[in-house]
Design a protein around this motif. Structure first.
Motif, PDB file in Angstrom:
ATOM      1  N   GLY A   1       0.803  -1.212   0.000  1.00 40.83           N
ATOM      2  CA  GLY A   1       0.000   0.000   0.000  1.00 40.83           C
ATOM      3  C   GLY A   1       0.838   1.264   0.000  1.00 40.83           C
ATOM      4  O   GLY A   1       0.410   2.301  -0.504  1.00 40.83           O
TER       5      GLY A   1
ATOM      6  N   ARG B   1      -0.226  -3.501  -9.881  1.00 41.72           N
ATOM      7  CA  ARG B   1      -1.574  -3.940 -10.245  1.00 41.72           C
ATOM      8  C   ARG B   1      -1.654  -5.457 -10.353  1.00 41.72           C
ATOM      9  O   ARG B   1      -2.628  -6.076  -9.920  1.00 41.72           O
ATOM     10  CB  ARG B   1      -1.965  -3.346 -11.600  1.00 41.72           C
ATOM     11  CG  ARG B   1      -2.585  -1.975 -11.506  1.00 41.72           C
ATOM     12  CD  ARG B   1      -2.562  -1.310 -12.867  1.00 41.72           C
ATOM     13  NE  ARG B   1      -3.281  -0.049 -12.826  1.00 41.72           N
ATOM     14  CZ  ARG B   1      -4.524   0.082 -13.255  1.00 41.72           C
ATOM     15  NH1 ARG B   1      -5.169  -0.953 -13.757  1.00 41.72           N
ATOM     16  NH2 ARG B   1      -5.137   1.248 -13.174  1.00 41.72           N
TER      17      ARG B   1
ATOM     18  N   THR C   1      -1.646  -6.990  -6.904  1.00 39.78           N
ATOM     19  CA  THR C   1      -2.957  -6.816  -6.298  1.00 39.78           C
ATOM     20  C   THR C   1      -3.971  -7.784  -6.901  1.00 39.78           C
ATOM     21  O   THR C   1      -4.769  -8.398  -6.183  1.00 39.78           O
ATOM     22  CB  THR C   1      -3.444  -5.362  -6.501  1.00 39.78           C
ATOM     23  OG1 THR C   1      -2.357  -4.492  -6.198  1.00 39.78           O
ATOM     24  CG2 THR C   1      -4.594  -5.054  -5.595  1.00 39.78           C
TER      25      THR C   1
ATOM     26  N   ASN D   1      -6.116 -10.662  -5.011  1.00 40.20           N
ATOM     27  CA  ASN D   1      -7.573 -10.730  -5.089  1.00 40.20           C
ATOM     28  C   ASN D   1      -8.041 -12.077  -5.621  1.00 40.20           C
ATOM     29  O   ASN D   1      -9.059 -12.600  -5.183  1.00 40.20           O
ATOM     30  CB  ASN D   1      -8.105  -9.595  -5.967  1.00 40.20           C
ATOM     31  CG  ASN D   1      -7.975  -8.252  -5.260  1.00 40.20           C
ATOM     32  OD1 ASN D   1      -7.918  -8.211  -4.034  1.00 40.20           O
ATOM     33  ND2 ASN D   1      -7.908  -7.178  -6.031  1.00 40.20           N
TER      34      ASN D   1
ATOM     35  N   SER E   1      -6.099  -8.711   1.062  1.00 43.58           N
ATOM     36  CA  SER E   1      -6.880  -7.949   0.092  1.00 43.58           C
ATOM     37  C   SER E   1      -7.752  -6.903   0.789  1.00 43.58           C
ATOM     38  O   SER E   1      -7.768  -5.735   0.382  1.00 43.58           O
ATOM     39  CB  SER E   1      -7.735  -8.923  -0.713  1.00 43.58           C
ATOM     40  OG  SER E   1      -8.483  -8.239  -1.654  1.00 43.58           O
ATOM     41  N   VAL E   2      -8.464  -7.334   1.846  1.00 41.11           N
ATOM     42  CA  VAL E   2      -9.352  -6.394   2.536  1.00 41.11           C
ATOM     43  C   VAL E   2      -8.547  -5.302   3.227  1.00 41.11           C
ATOM     44  O   VAL E   2      -8.896  -4.121   3.168  1.00 41.11           O
ATOM     45  CB  VAL E   2     -10.257  -7.148   3.530  1.00 41.11           C
ATOM     46  CG1 VAL E   2     -11.128  -6.171   4.299  1.00 41.11           C
ATOM     47  CG2 VAL E   2     -11.114  -8.170   2.815  1.00 41.11           C
TER      48      VAL E   2
ATOM     49  N   SER F   1      -7.141  -2.730   0.715  1.00 46.07           N
ATOM     50  CA  SER F   1      -8.069  -1.697   0.243  1.00 46.07           C
ATOM     51  C   SER F   1      -8.360  -0.699   1.356  1.00 46.07           C
ATOM     52  O   SER F   1      -8.577   0.487   1.088  1.00 46.07           O
ATOM     53  CB  SER F   1      -9.351  -2.325  -0.297  1.00 46.07           C
ATOM     54  OG  SER F   1      -9.981  -3.074   0.693  1.00 46.07           O
TER      55      SER F   1
ATOM     56  N   GLU G   1      -5.279   1.593   1.347  1.00 47.19           N
ATOM     57  CA  GLU G   1      -5.271   2.501   0.192  1.00 47.19           C
ATOM     58  C   GLU G   1      -6.414   3.504   0.265  1.00 47.19           C
ATOM     59  O   GLU G   1      -6.364   4.544  -0.387  1.00 47.19           O
ATOM     60  CB  GLU G   1      -5.347   1.689  -1.100  1.00 47.19           C
ATOM     61  CG  GLU G   1      -4.013   1.026  -1.398  1.00 47.19           C
ATOM     62  CD  GLU G   1      -4.025   0.209  -2.677  1.00 47.19           C
ATOM     63  OE1 GLU G   1      -5.118  -0.247  -3.063  1.00 47.19           O
ATOM     64  OE2 GLU G   1      -2.953   0.027  -3.261  1.00 47.19           O
ATOM     65  N   GLY G   2      -7.421   3.165   1.099  1.00 45.61           N
ATOM     66  CA  GLY G   2      -8.544   4.080   1.249  1.00 45.61           C
ATOM     67  C   GLY G   2      -8.225   5.279   2.139  1.00 45.61           C
ATOM     68  O   GLY G   2      -8.988   6.241   2.183  1.00 45.61           O
TER      69      GLY G   2
END
Lengths: 369, 234
Positions: free
Chosen positions: B46, B54, B57, B61, B111-112, B115, B118-119
């Motif tokens: 991150g 990409r 990631t 995923n 994965s969770v 995100s 990155e959020g």
């Protein structure tokens, strides 16, 4: 900022402590059975030539069929064995094919299975040693009480071999038939019956579900289908399902084609040096001893006998030790000293030497005794 | 001597308690290990920009949907006596089950949490830098901001691990000792045993116990989150 950092580090530390604690407790879980290694040294085997351990590392992995496990027989046998020998038995119940694969990979010490042709291949390839007959029961063809394909009538009409007659009637009526389809002992017997009946089962009425005996019976019960089951599993589940026995096996006077023999085979320590050979031998010894055999004989579910012991006999039964189609002459040719020993036994008057090869000619393990 | 003694010896408590203990021990251990491994990796991914990010990631995923039976087969083949790690003697042990659940849960967790990380808004990171924070300080700020997401990630990974049956059946062998104590039998694999013997009701009871456990763990998780929220805003 620094205060928050400290707090976060503290949380992180707590998390890792939890993680380590989890690992430690699992470690103790995994090694718990090993703790009582030293306890049973004296009573286990008195010969004392294996040092300070009871038998091997006092854990035994048994790969077996779902039928021996689901009927509850193994729980009784194993708890008696464990209390006598101080060896913990880890039972993995899968189909015969999967059990043999587990043993071939060296992940089990001993197998208790019921498909003679697969057992023979296992022996021939050198993965198995010291095969013994343990017990038998029989297969039964079961189906809905209404019997839509009329296999009850068909079998009495054909007479000669009622199992093939029943299968032919099912195929003709295209009544739903549920097959284990999992390379288990029951599955391989089912396929050999189709073969004997000269039918290649196909079509939407023939369902391979790839599951264990219990699952298959439940499936057949739910869909009103026919299937073949070992008597033990069927009887132990009789309360749960509405299926009826439509073709009996040899125990109730049915055809010999439906006999179901269980054999026990050790994993060859020459192939997998770390198998627990001594404990496995003790297990085979217990199962084939008068004590083990009487547990099998007296085991009942819902008042019915499920298994009949056949390890003990006054008469010699050489075919249990070797592949069913074993040809001593042929394998004797491979090594000169084998030829010599064969010749010696001939000279010494071993009249059974040749004839025993023909006692059990078919690879399915059906014998007529 | 019936076919269902395991659940009814001393009321079935030994059996029930031991399979719960095995279920929880295996899944909690697997999740702790996968947290220790997954969160730092998610942070690293991150925080940095690199070519192929990409792709990485996307691979993570994809790992979320990896079939558990395939993981089970692969882990068994690796740990089997005739596999590369055969000398460790780990086939059909709780450790093997931890390994397969680790493999299954880590992508979910990564994965969770990725995100969530990155959020966290760029301005927050920039502000942390601007206030003179080191890289570690910035990381801690981001973790703090993303903590709800990270707790959710851990809970999601735990959910994947404890409810999973395909791989642990293969690598654990579903072993229970003859005295009714579990070695590698968990709640989920015990349910398969009941189902294959047609005892759906007993299987359902075990299912209720499993759901109750997952609920309890999630309640703990949301308690941690709400507690964090209470203290976190100065």
């Amino acid at each position: 900022m620094t205060i928050q950092r400290r707090r976060l580090l503290r949380v992180g530390l707590a998390c890792s402590v939890l993680g380590v604690a989890g690992c430690v407790s699992t470690g103790s879980l995994g090694s718990a059975p090993k703790k009582d290694e030293s306890d049973g040294d004296e009573d286990a085997d008195g010969d004392g030539d294996d040092g300070d351990e009871a038998i091997g590392d006092s854990e035994l992995i048994l790969a077996t069929t779902t039928s021996t496990y689901d009927t509850g027989l193994l729980e009784v046998i194993n708890s008696e064995f464990e209390s006598r020998y101080d060896v913990r038995v880890k039972t993995i119940s899968k189909g015969t094919g999967a059990s043999i694969r587990t043993a071939r990979d060296g992940d089990a010490d001993v197998i208790l299975v019921h498909a003679r042709s697969a057992e023979d291949a296992f022996l021939r390839e050198g993965y198995g040693v010291n095969r013994r007959d343990v017990m038998y029961n029989d297969f039964v063809v079961v189906g809905p009480p209404a019997d839509p394909a009329g296999i009850g009538d068909a079998t009495t009409a054909t007479g000669a071999n009622t199992a093939t007659g029943a299968f032919a009637a099912i195929a003709e009526a295209e009544s739903t038939f549920v097959s284990r389809g999992d390379d288990s002992g029951t599955n391989s017997r089912e396929l050999s019956i189709w073969e004997a009946a000269g039918i290649g089962p196909s079509g939407t009425w023939y369902r391979e579900i790839g599951k264990g005996m219990g699952d298959t019976l439940v499936h057949a019960d739910q869909t009103g289908a026919y299937t073949i089951a070992d008597r033990g599993t069927f009887l132990s589940m009789a309360d749960e399902i509405d299926l009826e026995i439509l073709v009996q096996g040899p125990i109730e006077g049915g055809p010999a084609l439906l006999k179901n023999s269980y054999g026990i085979i050790l994993v060859n320590p020459g192939r997998h040096a770390d198998v627990n050979y001594q404990a496995a031998m003790a297990y085979v010894g217990f199962l084939t001893s008068p004590a083990g055999q009487s547990i099998i004989e007296n085991y009942t579910t819902n008042g019915s006998h499920l298994f009949y012991p056949n390890a003990i006999s006054a008469e010699p039964n050489f075919t249990q030790y070797v592949p069913g189609d074993y040809d001593r002459e042929e394998s004797g040719r491979m090594t000169p000293d084998r030829v010599a020993s064969t010749a010696a036994s001939m000279v010494l008057g071993d009249p059974d030497g040749v004839s025993t090869q023909r006692v059990n000619p078919d690879a399915t393990g059906v014998d007529e005794r | 001597m019936t076919s269902a003694p395991l659940l009814f010896v001393d009321g079935g408590w030994t059996y029930l308690v031991s399979i719960i203990v095995v279920s929880m021990t295996v899944s909690v251990t697997a999740i702790c290990l996968s947290t220790l491994f997954g969160i730092p990796v998610a942070l690293a991914i991150g925080f940095t920009d690199f070519p192929g990010k990409r792709v990485v990631t996307a691979v993570i995923n994809t790992g979320m949907g990896f079939p558990s039976v395939v993981v089970g087969l692969l882990v068994l083949m690796v740990l089997s006596n005739s596999g590369p790690l055969g000398s460790l003697d780990l086939a059909f042990t709780p450790e093997a089950m931890i390994a397969s659940q680790f493999v299954l849960a880590t992508p979910v967790l990564m994965s969770v949490s990725l995100s969530a990380i990155e959020g966290v808004n760029e301005p927050v990171r920039d502000a942390a830098y601007a206030m003179g924070g080191t890289r570690v300080d910035v990381a801690l700020v981001v973790i703090k901001e993303a903590r709800y997401g990270i707790v959710t990630a851990i809970l999601a990974g735990f959910g994947r691990a404890i409810s999973e049956v395909g791989s642990i059946l293969i690598v654990g062998g579903n072993i229970v000792f003859s005295d009714g104590t579990s070695y590698t039998r968990t709640l989920t694999t015990a349910i398969t045993v009941e189902a294959r013997q047609g005892r759906y009701e007993v299987g359902l009871v075990l299912g209720v116990v499993l759901v109750a456990l997952v609920l309890a763990v999630n309640a703990l998780g949301s308690w941690i989150r709400s507690k964090g929220r209470g203290r976190g805003t100065p």
